[in-house]
Design a protein around this motif. Structure first.
Motif, PDB file in Angstrom:
ATOM      1  N   LYS A 177      -0.507  10.454  -2.859  1.00 39.61           N
ATOM      2  CA  LYS A 177      -0.045  11.860  -2.476  1.00 39.61           C
ATOM      3  C   LYS A 177       0.243  12.665  -3.692  1.00 39.61           C
ATOM      4  N   THR A 178       1.116  12.184  -4.768  1.00 38.65           N
ATOM      5  CA  THR A 178       1.383  12.818  -5.845  1.00 38.65           C
ATOM      6  C   THR A 178       0.193  13.407  -6.660  1.00 38.65           C
ATOM      7  N   TYR A 179      -0.886  12.341  -6.795  1.00 37.60           N
ATOM      8  CA  TYR A 179      -2.034  12.828  -7.731  1.00 37.60           C
ATOM      9  C   TYR A 179      -2.714  13.878  -6.921  1.00 37.60           C
ATOM     10  N   PHE A 180      -2.922  13.688  -5.558  1.00 37.82           N
ATOM     11  CA  PHE A 180      -3.970  14.776  -4.733  1.00 37.82           C
ATOM     12  C   PHE A 180      -3.337  16.199  -4.606  1.00 37.82           C
ATOM     13  N   GLU A 181      -2.075  16.114  -4.434  1.00 38.36           N
ATOM     14  CA  GLU A 181      -1.267  17.298  -4.468  1.00 38.36           C
ATOM     15  C   GLU A 181      -1.170  17.930  -5.737  1.00 38.36           C
ATOM     16  N   SER A 182      -1.199  17.082  -6.885  1.00 34.71           N
ATOM     17  CA  SER A 182      -1.285  17.722  -8.204  1.00 34.71           C
ATOM     18  C   SER A 182      -2.739  18.529  -8.538  1.00 34.71           C
ATOM     19  N   CYS A 183      -3.599  17.839  -7.795  1.00 32.66           N
ATOM     20  CA  CYS A 183      -5.148  18.402  -7.838  1.00 32.66           C
ATOM     21  C   CYS A 183      -5.138  19.631  -6.993  1.00 32.66           C
ATOM     22  N   CYS A 212      -4.973  19.281  -3.682  1.00 34.31           N
ATOM     23  CA  CYS A 212      -5.316  19.063  -2.255  1.00 34.31           C
ATOM     24  C   CYS A 212      -4.019  19.163  -1.341  1.00 34.31           C
ATOM     25  N   LYS A 213      -4.130  19.518  -0.089  1.00 30.73           N
ATOM     26  CA  LYS A 213      -2.956  19.350   0.994  1.00 30.73           C
ATOM     27  C   LYS A 213      -3.269  17.806   1.537  1.00 30.73           C
ATOM     28  N   VAL A 214      -2.142  17.236   1.655  1.00 31.82           N
ATOM     29  CA  VAL A 214      -2.121  15.699   2.183  1.00 31.82           C
ATOM     30  C   VAL A 214      -1.218  15.363   3.405  1.00 31.82           C
ATOM     31  N   ILE A 215      -1.929  14.852   4.212  1.00 31.42           N
ATOM     32  CA  ILE A 215      -0.930  14.484   5.612  1.00 31.42           C
ATOM     33  C   ILE A 215      -1.197  12.932   5.722  1.00 31.42           C
ATOM     34  N   ARG A 216      -0.146  12.357   6.286  1.00 38.65           N
ATOM     35  CA  ARG A 216      -0.285  10.931   6.485  1.00 38.65           C
ATOM     36  C   ARG A 216      -0.602  10.539   8.030  1.00 38.65           C
ATOM     37  N   PHE A 274       0.719  -1.322  -0.243  1.00 41.81           N
ATOM     38  CA  PHE A 274      -0.091  -0.077  -0.094  1.00 41.81           C
ATOM     39  C   PHE A 274       0.668   1.173   0.043  1.00 41.81           C
ATOM     40  N   GLU A 275       2.067   1.239   0.604  1.00 39.79           N
ATOM     41  CA  GLU A 275       2.968   2.083   0.619  1.00 39.79           C
ATOM     42  C   GLU A 275       3.247   2.830  -0.948  1.00 39.79           C
ATOM     43  N   ALA A 276       3.485   1.995  -1.841  1.00 36.99           N
ATOM     44  CA  ALA A 276       3.686   2.375  -3.037  1.00 36.99           C
ATOM     45  C   ALA A 276       2.502   3.196  -3.899  1.00 36.99           C
ATOM     46  N   PHE A 277       1.273   2.616  -3.372  1.00 33.73           N
ATOM     47  CA  PHE A 277       0.120   3.358  -3.841  1.00 33.73           C
ATOM     48  C   PHE A 277      -0.108   4.855  -3.220  1.00 33.73           C
ATOM     49  N   ALA A 278       0.350   4.652  -1.648  1.00 36.85           N
ATOM     50  CA  ALA A 278       0.050   6.051  -1.176  1.00 36.85           C
ATOM     51  C   ALA A 278       1.074   7.016  -1.739  1.00 36.85           C
TER      52      ALA A 278
END
Length: 527
Positions: free
Chosen positions: A40-46, A48-52, A32-36
């Motif tokens: 993260k890259t996808y949502f930041e490109s859109c 969005c702010k991302v936290i883990r 799942f980490e590779a997907f994460a």
């Protein structure tokens, strides 16, 4: 390559659906980490702010040791690098509260003052997930009483996870969670999200992807959302479903993501032919499940776990003089014997205990796990029995009667089988099997269910785990087993971080999954 990813086309839509701030699970021991990273890259490109956030809140001791080692320059990374963590004082208070909660409720359960399936934390129902958690993660197979000392640890984990999820939601101001599971203690993230009027995105380890909102009916069982509305498919869709089912019962096809071998691979025609000559005998086949995995995904049905359901079924059937009982293990049991997973070992242990208990019974016959279901169902006076197994629609497709729980994906499409709501109804059916010998499955109803559950929601994933899909993208070949993509998780993350082309492909694939999740969300919202 699937084409260059362009976030502009989805930017507004993604932000309007998921919000401006997304919390993504951190799970370094999983693919799942590779997907994460892709997410993260996808949502930041859109925009969005991302936290883990940590899949499980680190303990007070882990946090303290990590801080000390970091200050002494012994460890270069902080625990907060893997996800947001509250302060030591807050975690310490939560730990004290969790101990009080766990021991008090354990005592109440032992005294039969409380029912495990009615337990709550901060107005959140936890009973079904708690019972599943104990069964899955206890060190021994619980065949008698679900109340064990493992329950104390599970309740403590549930309490801490609930507080942690609320902290992330309220203190960090997130609009949505992206999770890999909605079962066990990890279900608290999705349950808290719904309670606080947030959303969650189920995407990663499951073939089915969806944004789940508080407006959805039964939002805690998202895989069932696609079937909540009983809708008739058109003729074209039914033909697609029929072709899919024809492939499902093929001996050289494996159509389901969790299967290691086909359930139709080995002929048993000669073996079963001898049973057709006996008149007046009802031939029942009990198709076994995993005894430990996600037991209440579709709701509670009067049984504490799958072992209790299995044992109850055999005991009731063995009371009938005109019934022969065939027991078929899950087709993946042979593979599970070779794995090191604790759950797989317990599945094999459960089957061994079952065999020791009933193998000498004159009416019981254990059959190999790879025996063709077509050959099994070819016996005269045949009835199949499963709890929630995928074998139910397969047998119905073969025009055979199947008894199964209503607490399953087909809850609103149950005309193709003989369903039961609770233990009392189930017992009545088992004690009156002759009534169901001539039951004819509703074929149209079956094909509608197959299309809505197996085909339409899984268009992007091809009904496979997303871990498999990412593995194929990175290595150019399919993972033989799910464990392969899990074992390669960190390596997959390293590759996709360094290889821009692979990342672009990953973003395009993720974009397709997000679009499918949006479609599934909208379809479920119409209900």
């Amino acid at each position: 390559m699937q084409g260059t990813f362009n976030f502009e086309k989805n930017k507004r839509e993604i932000q309007s659906i998921i919000g401006e701030k997304v919390a993504i699970e951190s799970n370094p021991n999983n693919a799942f980490e590779a997907f994460a990273f892709v997410a993260k890259t996808y949502f930041e490109s859109c925009g969005c702010k991302v936290i883990r956030f940590h899949r499980e809140l680190p303990s007070f001791t882990q946090i303290l040791i990590s801080k000390v080692l970091f200050l002494l320059n012994i460890r270069k990374k902080k625990l907060t690098d893997g996800g947001v963590i509250p302060g030591l004082l807050i975690v310490g208070i939560w730990n004290i509260q969790s101990i009080i909660y766990s021991y008090y409720n354990f005592l109440m359960l032992c005294l039969h003052v409380k029912n495990i399936f009615k337990l709550t934390i901060d107005d959140i129902d936890i009973g079904e997930e708690l019972a599943s958690d104990v069964t899955r993660f206890s060190q021994k197979l619980d065949t008698k009483n679900i109340i064990s000392f493992r329950l104390i640890k599970s309740m403590k984990n549930f309490y801490l996870t609930c507080k942690y999820a609320k902290f992330i939601s309220n203190k960090c101001g997130v609009d949505a969670f992206m999770v890999s599971h909605y079962t066990y203690s990890w279900a608290m993230f999705s349950k808290v999200a719904i309670l606080l009027n947030k959303k969650y995105l189920l995407l990663g380890r499951y073939p089915y992807s969806i944004f789940v909102t508080p407006e959805h009916r039964n939002p805690h069982h998202p895989q069932a959302l696609s079937t909540l509305q009983k809708t008739k498919c058109n003729n074209k869709e039914r033909r697609v479903a029929e072709n899919y089912m024809q492939e499902r019962i093929s001996p050289d096809k494996i159509m389901l993501h969790y299967m290691e071998v086909s359930a139709y691979s080995v002929s048993g025609e000669n073996f079963f032919r001898k049973y057709n000559s006996e008149k007046g005998i009802i031939n029942c086949c009990l198709f076994l499940h995993s005894f430990t995995d996600a037991l209440f995904t579709f709701g509670y049905d009067s049984f504490n776990n799958i072992w209790h359901w299995t044992d109850f079924t055999i005991r009731e059937l063995s009371k009938e003089k005109n019934v022969r009982i065939f027991i078929k293990p899950h087709p993946s049991l042979t593979h599970k014997m070779r794995t090191s997973f604790d759950t797989s070992k317990k599945d094999y242990l459960a089957f061994s205990l079952l065999k020791d208990k009933y193998e000498s019974h004159p009416a019981v016959e254990f059959i190999p796990p790879s025996t063709s279901n077509i050959d099994i169902a070819s016996m005269e006076n045949f009835i199949g029995i499963t709890h929630h197994g995928n074998v139910a629609p397969e047998l119905a497709f073969l025009n055979k009667p199947v008894i199964a729980s209503i607490h399953a994906p087909w809850k609103f499409f149950s005309d193709f089988l003989i369903s039961w709501e609770n233990k009392f109804e189930y017992k009545q059916q088992l004690n009156n099997l002759e009534k169901y010998i001539d039951f004819t499955p509703n074929k149209s109803n079956l094909l509608d269910f197959v299309y809505m559950y197996y085909i339409e929601p899984n268009l992007i994933s091809d009904s496979r785990f997303f871990g498999h899909k990412l593995y194929e993208l990175i290595y150019g070949k399919d993972a033989k087993y799910l464990s392969e993509s899990i074992q390669k998780g960190i390596e997959m993350l390293t590759i996709i971080r360094k290889d821009k082309n692979k990342l672009q492909e990953g973003l395009s694939m993720f974009d397709g999954m997000i679009n499918q999740a949006i479609i599934n969300c909208r379809n479920a919202s119409k209900l």
